[in-house]
Design a protein around this motif. Structure first.
Motif, mmCIF file in Angstrom:
data_model
loop_
_atom_site.group_PDB
_atom_site.id
_atom_site.type_symbol
_atom_site.label_atom_id
_atom_site.label_comp_id
_atom_site.label_asym_id
_atom_site.label_seq_id
_atom_site.Cartn_x
_atom_site.Cartn_y
_atom_site.Cartn_z
ATOM 1 N N ILE A 199 0.651 -1.033 -0.044
ATOM 2 C CA ILE A 199 -0.050 0.034 -0.184
ATOM 3 C C ILE A 199 0.911 1.266 -0.065
ATOM 4 O O ILE A 199 2.012 1.152 0.931
ATOM 5 C CB ILE A 199 -1.096 0.039 1.281
ATOM 6 C CG1 ILE A 199 -1.546 -1.505 1.479
ATOM 7 C CG2 ILE A 199 -2.040 1.156 1.073
ATOM 8 C CD1 ILE A 199 -2.036 -1.565 2.953
ATOM 9 N N PHE A 200 0.662 2.117 -0.827
ATOM 10 C CA PHE A 200 1.420 3.370 -0.883
ATOM 11 C C PHE A 200 0.184 4.612 -0.722
ATOM 12 O O PHE A 200 -0.732 4.533 -1.645
ATOM 13 C CB PHE A 200 2.075 3.584 -2.326
ATOM 14 C CG PHE A 200 2.867 4.722 -2.215
ATOM 15 C CD1 PHE A 200 4.184 4.789 -1.909
ATOM 16 C CD2 PHE A 200 2.311 6.000 -2.934
ATOM 17 C CE1 PHE A 200 4.921 5.988 -1.967
ATOM 18 C CE2 PHE A 200 3.002 7.270 -2.999
ATOM 19 C CZ PHE A 200 4.444 6.933 -2.492
ATOM 20 N N LEU A 201 0.641 5.438 0.208
ATOM 21 C CA LEU A 201 -0.285 6.497 0.651
ATOM 22 C C LEU A 201 0.274 7.690 0.159
ATOM 23 O O LEU A 201 1.601 7.909 0.893
ATOM 24 C CB LEU A 201 -1.044 6.548 1.924
ATOM 25 C CG LEU A 201 -1.795 5.327 2.237
ATOM 26 C CD1 LEU A 201 -1.033 4.372 3.050
ATOM 27 C CD2 LEU A 201 -3.038 5.687 2.795
ATOM 28 N N THR A 202 -0.080 8.652 -0.647
ATOM 29 C CA THR A 202 0.346 10.102 -0.862
ATOM 30 C C THR A 202 -0.479 11.015 -0.226
ATOM 31 O O THR A 202 -1.963 10.944 -0.330
ATOM 32 C CB THR A 202 0.569 10.383 -2.147
ATOM 33 O OG1 THR A 202 0.895 11.623 -2.407
ATOM 34 C CG2 THR A 202 -0.556 9.971 -3.087
ATOM 35 N N PHE A 219 -0.873 -0.767 -4.240
ATOM 36 C CA PHE A 219 -2.138 -0.295 -4.146
ATOM 37 C C PHE A 219 -2.088 1.281 -3.734
ATOM 38 O O PHE A 219 -1.553 1.654 -2.639
ATOM 39 C CB PHE A 219 -3.044 -0.894 -3.392
ATOM 40 C CG PHE A 219 -4.612 -0.227 -3.311
ATOM 41 C CD1 PHE A 219 -5.665 -0.838 -4.381
ATOM 42 C CD2 PHE A 219 -4.938 0.383 -2.067
ATOM 43 C CE1 PHE A 219 -6.651 -0.380 -4.290
ATOM 44 C CE2 PHE A 219 -6.212 0.738 -2.475
ATOM 45 C CZ PHE A 219 -7.175 0.488 -3.256
ATOM 46 N N THR A 220 -2.484 2.210 -4.674
ATOM 47 C CA THR A 220 -1.877 3.834 -4.281
ATOM 48 C C THR A 220 -2.986 4.370 -4.085
ATOM 49 O O THR A 220 -4.122 4.579 -4.593
ATOM 50 C CB THR A 220 -1.280 4.170 -5.578
ATOM 51 O OG1 THR A 220 -2.284 3.944 -6.581
ATOM 52 C CG2 THR A 220 0.121 3.600 -5.794
ATOM 53 N N VAL A 221 -2.905 5.375 -3.066
ATOM 54 C CA VAL A 221 -4.196 6.045 -2.244
ATOM 55 C C VAL A 221 -3.510 7.392 -2.219
ATOM 56 O O VAL A 221 -2.427 7.522 -1.835
ATOM 57 C CB VAL A 221 -4.569 5.220 -0.868
ATOM 58 C CG1 VAL A 221 -5.616 6.036 -0.313
ATOM 59 C CG2 VAL A 221 -4.657 3.996 -1.031
ATOM 60 N N GLU A 222 -4.391 8.333 -2.389
ATOM 61 C CA GLU A 222 -4.241 9.727 -2.307
ATOM 62 C C GLU A 222 -5.072 10.268 -1.327
ATOM 63 O O GLU A 222 -6.279 9.919 -1.256
ATOM 64 C CB GLU A 222 -4.186 10.531 -3.664
ATOM 65 C CG GLU A 222 -4.034 11.929 -3.189
ATOM 66 C CD GLU A 222 -4.055 13.001 -4.565
ATOM 67 O OE1 GLU A 222 -3.078 13.030 -5.182
ATOM 68 O OE2 GLU A 222 -5.367 13.263 -4.941
ATOM 69 N N ILE A 223 -4.749 11.249 -0.044
ATOM 70 C CA ILE A 223 -5.592 11.934 0.633
ATOM 71 C C ILE A 223 -5.114 13.330 0.338
ATOM 72 O O ILE A 223 -4.110 13.700 0.801
ATOM 73 C CB ILE A 223 -5.479 11.267 2.151
ATOM 74 C CG1 ILE A 223 -5.563 9.486 2.241
ATOM 75 C CG2 ILE A 223 -6.366 12.090 3.137
ATOM 76 C CD1 ILE A 223 -5.310 9.170 3.659
ATOM 77 N N ASN A 224 -6.207 13.849 -0.039
ATOM 78 C CA ASN A 224 -5.903 15.574 -0.322
ATOM 79 C C ASN A 224 -7.342 16.095 -0.219
ATOM 80 O O ASN A 224 -8.146 15.523 -0.440
ATOM 81 C CB ASN A 224 -5.373 15.559 -1.504
ATOM 82 C CG ASN A 224 -4.443 17.033 -1.385
ATOM 83 O OD1 ASN A 224 -5.189 18.043 -1.497
ATOM 84 N ND2 ASN A 224 -3.119 16.880 -1.673
ATOM 85 N N ILE A 259 5.530 8.623 -6.524
ATOM 86 C CA ILE A 259 4.180 8.234 -6.533
ATOM 87 C C ILE A 259 3.785 7.203 -7.657
ATOM 88 O O ILE A 259 3.280 6.193 -7.635
ATOM 89 C CB ILE A 259 3.035 9.310 -6.449
ATOM 90 C CG1 ILE A 259 3.216 10.328 -5.356
ATOM 91 C CG2 ILE A 259 1.631 8.755 -6.652
ATOM 92 C CD1 ILE A 259 2.659 11.714 -5.518
ATOM 93 N N HIS A 260 4.109 7.741 -8.984
ATOM 94 C CA HIS A 260 4.141 7.086 -10.079
ATOM 95 C C HIS A 260 4.818 5.696 -9.859
ATOM 96 O O HIS A 260 4.498 4.695 -10.492
ATOM 97 C CB HIS A 260 4.316 7.957 -11.325
ATOM 98 C CG HIS A 260 3.497 9.423 -11.318
ATOM 99 N ND1 HIS A 260 2.365 9.257 -11.461
ATOM 100 C CD2 HIS A 260 4.143 10.573 -10.941
ATOM 101 C CE1 HIS A 260 1.759 10.430 -11.195
ATOM 102 N NE2 HIS A 260 2.982 11.210 -10.948
ATOM 103 N N GLU A 261 5.953 5.702 -9.651
ATOM 104 C CA GLU A 261 7.036 4.704 -9.589
ATOM 105 C C GLU A 261 6.294 3.425 -8.643
ATOM 106 O O GLU A 261 6.349 2.473 -8.909
ATOM 107 C CB GLU A 261 8.355 4.956 -8.795
ATOM 108 C CG GLU A 261 9.373 3.970 -8.981
ATOM 109 C CD GLU A 261 9.742 3.252 -10.115
ATOM 110 O OE1 GLU A 261 9.391 3.935 -11.199
ATOM 111 O OE2 GLU A 261 10.096 2.104 -10.160
ATOM 112 N N ALA A 262 5.537 3.773 -7.432
ATOM 113 C CA ALA A 262 5.020 2.808 -6.592
ATOM 114 C C ALA A 262 3.743 2.079 -7.206
ATOM 115 O O ALA A 262 3.704 1.025 -7.208
ATOM 116 C CB ALA A 262 4.556 3.546 -5.218
#
Ligand code: OAD
Length: 251
Positions: A190-193, A216-221, A207-210
């Motif tokens: 899991i990768f969270l930005t 599984f990429t997640v953004e919180i903003n 972010i893109h590399e992960a």
């Protein structure tokens, strides 16, 4: 079929297992609720100049007094602030999951103050300084928590020259060891930005590399960033609230 926010968060929480490899990238938005101004949001300009015009070796070479005024002001602001719920949840994860890494672009030290383990300071620390002349007598960098300095630019205690903040400026490279450990951490489940505008490279490239490596990429903003469209789960909301909700679903 309409999926509720609760279902989405519950599904995300179910991915957090004791042996999960969890990597988090944070930016200024994580410290916003603590009262630390972000760089590109309201209050981001300093005397009408953007961070890209202040945080460079060229700007410092031209006018170290002005650049130090800005850092001195930020040090003074940060010194009065406390970690918020976003820092707290991430600190707990770092203590709970043995394969947790936090890569932060923030130089404020609030993650460490919240007790976060395994922090990679991608852009250095505002609480460190180094000799601008790189004099032979001084260590490569040292900690100095004076806030504010009464004399700016502050002086190098070893050679009497001026010191510079221990942060990474535009046009400078990331510490190779920090870069290597950050790249290694992109092999994760899991990768969270979180709370970053995702416009400053090379951090945004992580972010893109992960994602490319299969995380599984997640953004919180609180707003949509350029990275959002390519991520698995963009979550819109304040980090201090969204992380708190995820933590409740995990526990
Ligand atoms: P920015 O100021 O560019 O972006 C802050 C992000 O946080 C924005 O996308 C906001 O929408 C978001 N945000 C604000 N409040 C939030 C909240 N409560 N919860 C979640 N998100 C929130 O800051 P960074 O992306 O960190 O570098 O900036 C990257 C780098 O640019 C910094 O490390 C700094 C700066 O120049 C250096 O100093 C080298």
């Amino acid at each position: 079929m309409i999926t509720s926010v609760s279902e989405i968060l519950a599904e995300l929480a179910s991915r957090f297992r004791p042996d999960s490899r969890i990597t988090v990238l944070t930016g200024a938005g994580v410290s916003a609720a603590s009262g630390v101004p972000t760089f590109r949001g309201p209050g981001g300009l300093y005397k009408n100049r953007r961070v890209e015009q202040i945080g460079t070796p060229e700007a410092f070479g031209r006018d170290p007094q002005f650049v130090w005024e800005w850092y001195n002001w930020r040090r003074e602001v940060i010194a009065t602030k406390q970690p918020n719920r976003a820092h707290e949840v991430l600190a707990r994860w770092s203590q709970r999951y043995p394969r947790f890494t936090l890569i932060t672009q923030n130089v404020d030290g609030l993650h460490e103050r919240a007790g976060t383990q395994n922090v990679l300071r991608f852009h250095g620390s505002i609480w460190e300084v180094l000799c601008w002349e790189r004099c032979k007598q001084s260590p490569p960098r040292w900690r100095d928590e004076t806030a504010p300095f009464t004399e700016i630019p502050p002086r190098c205690p070893y050679c009497g020259g001026i010191v510079r903040p221990g942060v990474v400026w535009f046009g400078e490279g990331i510490d190779p060891e920090v870069m290597k450990r950050s790249m290694d951490a992109l092999d994760c489940d899991i990768f969270l930005t979180i709370g970053t505008s995702a416009v400053v490279y090379p951090a945004a490239g992580l972010i893109h590399e992960a994602k490319t490596r299969g995380a599984f990429t997640v953004e919180i903003n609180i707003e949509t960033t350029p990275a959002a469209a390519s991520l698995d789960l963009p979550l819109e909301g304040p980090a201090e609230e969204v992380l708190d909700h995820i933590e409740r679903f995990i526990l």
